[in-house]
Motif scaffolding. Structure first.
Motif, PDB file in Angstrom:
ATOM      1  N   TYR A   1       0.860  -1.177   0.000  1.00 41.73           N
ATOM      2  CA  TYR A   1       0.000   0.000   0.000  1.00 41.73           C
ATOM      3  C   TYR A   1       0.899   1.231   0.000  1.00 41.73           C
ATOM      4  O   TYR A   1       2.115   1.125  -0.106  1.00 41.73           O
ATOM      5  CB  TYR A   1      -0.961  -0.025   1.214  1.00 41.73           C
ATOM      6  N   TRP A   2       0.327   2.407   0.126  1.00 46.63           N
ATOM      7  CA  TRP A   2       1.108   3.640   0.094  1.00 46.63           C
ATOM      8  C   TRP A   2       2.018   3.720   1.317  1.00 46.63           C
ATOM      9  O   TRP A   2       1.651   3.287   2.406  1.00 46.63           O
ATOM     10  CB  TRP A   2       0.184   4.856   0.018  1.00 46.63           C
ATOM     11  N   ASN A   3       3.180   4.291   1.133  1.00 43.42           N
ATOM     12  CA  ASN A   3       4.231   4.301   2.154  1.00 43.42           C
ATOM     13  C   ASN A   3       4.053   5.418   3.174  1.00 43.42           C
ATOM     14  O   ASN A   3       4.914   6.273   3.340  1.00 43.42           O
ATOM     15  CB  ASN A   3       5.608   4.426   1.492  1.00 43.42           C
ATOM     16  N   MET A   4       2.932   5.368   3.879  1.00 43.00           N
ATOM     17  CA  MET A   4       2.678   6.362   4.921  1.00 43.00           C
ATOM     18  C   MET A   4       1.993   5.686   6.097  1.00 43.00           C
ATOM     19  O   MET A   4       1.288   4.693   5.927  1.00 43.00           O
ATOM     20  CB  MET A   4       1.828   7.507   4.391  1.00 43.00           C
ATOM     21  N   VAL A   5       2.249   6.240   7.273  1.00 42.17           N
ATOM     22  CA  VAL A   5       1.659   5.697   8.496  1.00 42.17           C
ATOM     23  C   VAL A   5       1.100   6.877   9.279  1.00 42.17           C
ATOM     24  O   VAL A   5       1.703   7.943   9.345  1.00 42.17           O
ATOM     25  CB  VAL A   5       2.714   4.930   9.328  1.00 42.17           C
ATOM     26  N   TYR A   6      -0.079   6.663   9.875  1.00 39.22           N
ATOM     27  CA  TYR A   6      -0.786   7.737  10.551  1.00 39.22           C
ATOM     28  C   TYR A   6      -0.494   7.775  12.046  1.00 39.22           C
ATOM     29  O   TYR A   6      -0.449   6.746  12.703  1.00 39.22           O
ATOM     30  CB  TYR A   6      -2.300   7.596  10.323  1.00 39.22           C
ATOM     31  N   GLY A   7      -0.324   8.997  12.552  1.00 36.33           N
ATOM     32  CA  GLY A   7      -0.141   9.225  13.977  1.00 36.33           C
ATOM     33  C   GLY A   7       0.311  10.653  14.220  1.00 36.33           C
ATOM     34  O   GLY A   7       1.042  11.226  13.410  1.00 36.33           O
TER      35      GLY A   7
ATOM     36  N   LEU B   1       2.593   3.504  15.876  1.00 38.39           N
ATOM     37  CA  LEU B   1       2.591   2.088  16.244  1.00 38.39           C
ATOM     38  C   LEU B   1       1.177   1.534  16.371  1.00 38.39           C
ATOM     39  O   LEU B   1       0.980   0.315  16.369  1.00 38.39           O
ATOM     40  CB  LEU B   1       3.373   1.868  17.542  1.00 38.39           C
ATOM     41  N   ASN B   2       0.177   2.419  16.459  1.00 36.06           N
ATOM     42  CA  ASN B   2      -1.223   2.003  16.524  1.00 36.06           C
ATOM     43  C   ASN B   2      -1.838   1.789  15.141  1.00 36.06           C
ATOM     44  O   ASN B   2      -2.952   1.292  15.035  1.00 36.06           O
ATOM     45  CB  ASN B   2      -2.050   3.038  17.298  1.00 36.06           C
ATOM     46  N   ASP B   3      -1.130   2.177  14.104  1.00 38.84           N
ATOM     47  CA  ASP B   3      -1.593   1.982  12.726  1.00 38.84           C
ATOM     48  C   ASP B   3      -1.040   0.640  12.244  1.00 38.84           C
ATOM     49  O   ASP B   3       0.018   0.574  11.613  1.00 38.84           O
ATOM     50  CB  ASP B   3      -1.118   3.138  11.843  1.00 38.84           C
ATOM     51  N   ASP B   4      -1.758  -0.432  12.563  1.00 30.81           N
ATOM     52  CA  ASP B   4      -1.283  -1.784  12.258  1.00 30.81           C
ATOM     53  C   ASP B   4      -1.003  -1.990  10.774  1.00 30.81           C
ATOM     54  O   ASP B   4       0.006  -2.592  10.402  1.00 30.81           O
ATOM     55  CB  ASP B   4      -2.300  -2.828  12.739  1.00 30.81           C
ATOM     56  N   GLU B   5      -1.897  -1.502   9.932  1.00 27.06           N
ATOM     57  CA  GLU B   5      -1.706  -1.676   8.492  1.00 27.06           C
ATOM     58  C   GLU B   5      -0.466  -0.921   8.018  1.00 27.06           C
ATOM     59  O   GLU B   5       0.317  -1.432   7.218  1.00 27.06           O
ATOM     60  CB  GLU B   5      -2.947  -1.180   7.736  1.00 27.06           C
ATOM     61  N   GLY B   6      -0.283   0.293   8.517  1.00 31.25           N
ATOM     62  CA  GLY B   6       0.877   1.095   8.130  1.00 31.25           C
ATOM     63  C   GLY B   6       2.189   0.464   8.566  1.00 31.25           C
ATOM     64  O   GLY B   6       3.163   0.427   7.801  1.00 31.25           O
ATOM     65  N   ILE B   7       2.227  -0.054   9.786  1.00 28.57           N
ATOM     66  CA  ILE B   7       3.446  -0.698  10.291  1.00 28.57           C
ATOM     67  C   ILE B   7       3.727  -1.987   9.517  1.00 28.57           C
ATOM     68  O   ILE B   7       4.882  -2.283   9.179  1.00 28.57           O
ATOM     69  CB  ILE B   7       3.359  -0.950  11.814  1.00 28.57           C
ATOM     70  N   ALA B   8       2.673  -2.759   9.199  1.00 30.82           N
ATOM     71  CA  ALA B   8       2.859  -3.966   8.382  1.00 30.82           C
ATOM     72  C   ALA B   8       3.442  -3.592   7.020  1.00 30.82           C
ATOM     73  O   ALA B   8       4.295  -4.305   6.473  1.00 30.82           O
ATOM     74  CB  ALA B   8       1.534  -4.710   8.219  1.00 30.82           C
ATOM     75  N   ASN B   9       3.006  -2.470   6.482  1.00 31.38           N
ATOM     76  CA  ASN B   9       3.522  -1.985   5.206  1.00 31.38           C
ATOM     77  C   ASN B   9       5.003  -1.640   5.312  1.00 31.38           C
ATOM     78  O   ASN B   9       5.783  -1.916   4.401  1.00 31.38           O
ATOM     79  CB  ASN B   9       2.698  -0.779   4.747  1.00 31.38           C
ATOM     80  N   MET B  10       5.414  -1.028   6.436  1.00 31.88           N
ATOM     81  CA  MET B  10       6.830  -0.689   6.638  1.00 31.88           C
ATOM     82  C   MET B  10       7.672  -1.962   6.707  1.00 31.88           C
ATOM     83  O   MET B  10       8.770  -2.024   6.142  1.00 31.88           O
ATOM     84  CB  MET B  10       7.028   0.126   7.919  1.00 31.88           C
ATOM     85  N   ARG B  11       7.159  -2.975   7.386  1.00 29.68           N
ATOM     86  CA  ARG B  11       7.880  -4.262   7.466  1.00 29.68           C
ATOM     87  C   ARG B  11       8.031  -4.867   6.064  1.00 29.68           C
ATOM     88  O   ARG B  11       9.094  -5.359   5.689  1.00 29.68           O
ATOM     89  CB  ARG B  11       7.158  -5.221   8.399  1.00 29.68           C
ATOM     90  N   ASN B  12       6.959  -4.820   5.287  1.00 29.17           N
ATOM     91  CA  ASN B  12       7.007  -5.337   3.927  1.00 29.17           C
ATOM     92  C   ASN B  12       7.999  -4.544   3.070  1.00 29.17           C
ATOM     93  O   ASN B  12       8.730  -5.124   2.260  1.00 29.17           O
ATOM     94  CB  ASN B  12       5.608  -5.312   3.303  1.00 29.17           C
ATOM     95  N   LEU B  13       8.026  -3.235   3.250  1.00 28.21           N
ATOM     96  CA  LEU B  13       9.006  -2.406   2.526  1.00 28.21           C
ATOM     97  C   LEU B  13      10.425  -2.866   2.835  1.00 28.21           C
ATOM     98  O   LEU B  13      11.264  -2.978   1.938  1.00 28.21           O
ATOM     99  CB  LEU B  13       8.867  -0.936   2.937  1.00 28.21           C
ATOM    100  N   GLY B  14      10.715  -3.109   4.116  1.00 28.91           N
ATOM    101  CA  GLY B  14      12.042  -3.574   4.507  1.00 28.91           C
ATOM    102  C   GLY B  14      12.378  -4.910   3.876  1.00 28.91           C
ATOM    103  O   GLY B  14      13.510  -5.117   3.400  1.00 28.91           O
ATOM    104  N   GLN B  15      11.413  -5.812   3.844  1.00 29.43           N
ATOM    105  CA  GLN B  15      11.632  -7.124   3.224  1.00 29.43           C
ATOM    106  C   GLN B  15      11.870  -6.980   1.718  1.00 29.43           C
ATOM    107  O   GLN B  15      12.781  -7.605   1.162  1.00 29.43           O
ATOM    108  CB  GLN B  15      10.431  -8.033   3.500  1.00 29.43           C
ATOM    109  N   ASN B  16      11.068  -6.136   1.068  1.00 32.33           N
ATOM    110  CA  ASN B  16      11.233  -5.914  -0.371  1.00 32.33           C
ATOM    111  C   ASN B  16      12.574  -5.257  -0.674  1.00 32.33           C
ATOM    112  O   ASN B  16      13.250  -5.619  -1.639  1.00 32.33           O
ATOM    113  CB  ASN B  16      10.090  -5.072  -0.927  1.00 32.33           C
ATOM    114  N   MET B  17      12.960  -4.299   0.143  1.00 28.76           N
ATOM    115  CA  MET B  17      14.233  -3.605  -0.058  1.00 28.76           C
ATOM    116  C   MET B  17      15.393  -4.598   0.071  1.00 28.76           C
ATOM    117  O   MET B  17      16.300  -4.616  -0.765  1.00 28.76           O
ATOM    118  CB  MET B  17      14.374  -2.462   0.949  1.00 28.76           C
TER     119      MET B  17
END
Length: 189
Positions: free
Chosen positions: A151-157, A164-180
């Protein structure tokens, strides 16, 4: 392999740093060395558009911290740019880095070519897409490889730690790290 993360937020160790560290965790699992640069600690003056950097691989003005940060960008295999959103775009510190780095890279063709880039934004309400686009445009215009995610590379807070309360956003950051890590591994082999 080494990745530097550049936190463009005026708040050290705030939400933007949390996003970068989340990506770092995934990179570290794959043996990638990481380093965080917090622009809150670095004075970067605006670009003078003098083009004296042509053929010199860095800015000729050394009274601020730009040259050191840009040298680390050149040495790294991957770059994470992170910014909180200010007036629906990147922070002024990040913008100064991108403007100056853009001129240095343009006058020294290929200096960032084929490095891997990830852009992330910490967002309170709006402006996240504009911020990510601004940082991605820097990567794309310098012949870098831009990494995407689910999804888009942004997290809300808003307050520090709220991201850290934006579960979808944090999951996206983890996926970005794996893809990178995956793309860097393929490029490095």
């Amino acid at each position: 392999m080494k990745v530097i993360g550049i936190n463009g937020s005026a708040r050290k160790n705030g939400n933007t740093a949390i996003l970068i560290h989340t990506i770092f965790e995934e990179l570290n699992k794959k043996g990638v060395e990481t380093e965080l640069i917090q622009l809150a600690d670095v004075d970067i003056e605006p670009c003078r558009a003098c083009f004296a950097c042509k053929g010199k691989d860095n800015c000729v003005f050394r009274k601020d911290g730009f040259a050191e940060v840009f040298s680390k960008m050149v040495e790294a295999d991957g770059i994470i740019l992170g910014s909180s959103v200010y007036s629906a775009d990147v922070s002024s510190r990040m913008k100064a880095l991108l403007d100056r780095g853009g001129v240095v890279a343009a006058t020294n063709p290929g200096i960032l070519k084929h490095k891997v880039g990830v852009a992330v934004a910490a967002v309170r309400r709006a402006g996240g897409m504009t911020s990510v686009d601004t940082m991605n445009h820097f990567f794309l215009n310098k012949e870098m490889i831009v990494i995407g995610s689910i999804y888009w590379n942004m997290v809300y807070g808003r307050e520090i730690g709220d991201v850290l309360n934006d579960d979808e956003g944090i999951a996206n950051m983890r996926n970005l790290g794996q893809n990178m890590a995956s793309i860097m591994s393929k490029l490095n082999s």
